[in-house]
Design a protein around this motif. Structure first.
Motif, short mmCIF file in Angstrom:
data_model
loop_
_atom_site.label_atom_id
_atom_site.label_comp_id
_atom_site.label_asym_id
_atom_site.label_seq_id
_atom_site.Cartn_x
_atom_site.Cartn_y
_atom_site.Cartn_z
N PRO A 1 0.72 -1.34 -0.13
CA PRO A 1 0.00 -0.02 0.08
C PRO A 1 0.74 1.28 0.10
O PRO A 1 0.51 2.34 -0.64
N VAL A 2 1.93 1.38 0.74
CA VAL A 2 2.89 2.23 0.57
C VAL A 2 3.30 2.89 -0.98
O VAL A 2 3.11 4.13 -1.26
N LYS A 3 3.70 1.77 -1.59
CA LYS A 3 4.06 2.03 -2.97
C LYS A 3 2.81 2.51 -3.87
O LYS A 3 2.95 3.35 -4.52
N TYR A 4 1.79 1.96 -3.73
CA TYR A 4 0.58 2.24 -4.14
C TYR A 4 0.08 3.84 -4.08
O TYR A 4 -0.26 4.54 -5.05
N PHE A 5 0.08 4.09 -2.67
CA PHE A 5 -0.26 5.47 -2.57
C PHE A 5 0.68 6.52 -2.70
O PHE A 5 0.24 7.71 -2.88
N THR A 6 2.04 6.31 -2.92
CA THR A 6 3.12 7.28 -3.18
C THR A 6 2.62 7.68 -4.62
O THR A 6 3.32 8.75 -5.00
N CYS A 7 2.13 7.05 -5.44
CA CYS A 7 1.92 7.53 -6.67
C CYS A 7 0.41 8.42 -6.83
O CYS A 7 0.22 9.01 -7.67
N ARG A 8 -0.18 8.19 -5.77
CA ARG A 8 -1.48 9.07 -5.61
C ARG A 8 -1.28 10.33 -4.79
O ARG A 8 -2.00 11.42 -4.92
N TYR A 9 -0.53 10.35 -3.86
CA TYR A 9 -0.49 11.33 -2.72
C TYR A 9 0.96 11.78 -2.40
O TYR A 9 2.03 10.85 -2.94
N PRO A 10 1.47 12.83 -1.93
CA PRO A 10 2.77 13.23 -1.65
C PRO A 10 3.52 12.15 -0.64
O PRO A 10 2.87 11.53 0.33
N ARG A 11 4.67 11.86 -1.12
CA ARG A 11 5.30 10.84 -0.49
C ARG A 11 5.47 10.94 1.00
O ARG A 11 5.34 10.08 1.75
N LEU A 12 5.63 12.13 1.59
CA LEU A 12 5.83 12.54 3.05
C LEU A 12 4.54 12.10 3.67
O LEU A 12 4.60 11.55 4.79
N LEU A 13 3.36 12.52 3.06
CA LEU A 13 2.01 12.21 3.77
C LEU A 13 1.96 10.80 3.93
O LEU A 13 1.44 10.22 4.80
N VAL A 14 2.26 9.80 2.75
CA VAL A 14 2.05 8.30 2.78
C VAL A 14 3.07 7.89 4.03
O VAL A 14 2.49 6.92 4.64
N LYS A 45 2.82 2.82 14.44
CA LYS A 45 3.01 3.14 16.02
C LYS A 45 1.49 2.57 16.79
O LYS A 45 1.85 2.24 17.77
N ASP A 46 0.30 2.65 15.96
CA ASP A 46 -0.80 2.40 16.83
C ASP A 46 -1.06 0.98 16.77
O ASP A 46 -1.90 0.30 17.45
N GLY A 47 -0.06 0.13 16.28
CA GLY A 47 -0.21 -1.34 16.17
C GLY A 47 -1.21 -2.20 15.12
O GLY A 47 -1.49 -3.03 15.31
N LYS A 48 -1.57 -0.96 14.19
CA LYS A 48 -2.35 -1.67 13.10
C LYS A 48 -1.51 -2.22 11.88
O LYS A 48 -0.38 -1.70 11.87
N SER A 49 -2.19 -3.00 11.01
CA SER A 49 -1.51 -3.28 9.69
C SER A 49 -1.61 -2.20 8.64
O SER A 49 -2.50 -1.42 9.00
N LEU A 50 -0.91 -2.32 7.97
CA LEU A 50 -0.73 -1.50 6.73
C LEU A 50 -1.84 -1.80 5.69
O LEU A 50 -1.24 -2.08 4.52
N SER A 51 -3.04 -1.88 5.85
CA SER A 51 -4.00 -2.12 4.85
C SER A 51 -4.25 -1.01 3.93
O SER A 51 -4.34 0.30 4.44
N GLN A 52 -4.72 -1.20 2.76
CA GLN A 52 -4.95 -0.02 1.92
C GLN A 52 -6.30 0.67 2.51
O GLN A 52 -6.37 1.82 2.53
#
Length: 56
Positions: free
Chosen positions: A13-26, A35-42
């Motif tokens: 999802p990080v690679k997917y969203f860096t194409c759509r949003y600014p990299r720093l925001l992603v 940090k919150d202990g959640k998974s990186l789901s889309q």
């Protein structure tokens, strides 16, 4: 042929969203989720990024 299919599939999802949003925001959203202990789901990433964009 199998290798080509793996390269074209979106399972990061990080690679997917860096194409759509600014990299720093992603990256900030990804670290916040981890940090919150959640998974990186889309779904979680998209929701957090949208929330972060509304704050601006």
């Amino acid at each position: 042929m199998k290798r080509n299919f793996v390269e074209n599939s979106v399972n990061d999802p990080v690679k997917y969203f860096t194409c759509r949003y600014p990299r720093l925001l992603v990256i900030r959203a990804a670290f916040k989720l981890l940090k919150d202990g959640k998974s990186l789901s889309q779904k979680d990433m998209e929701g957090l990024i949208q929330k972060m964009l509304k704050k601006r």
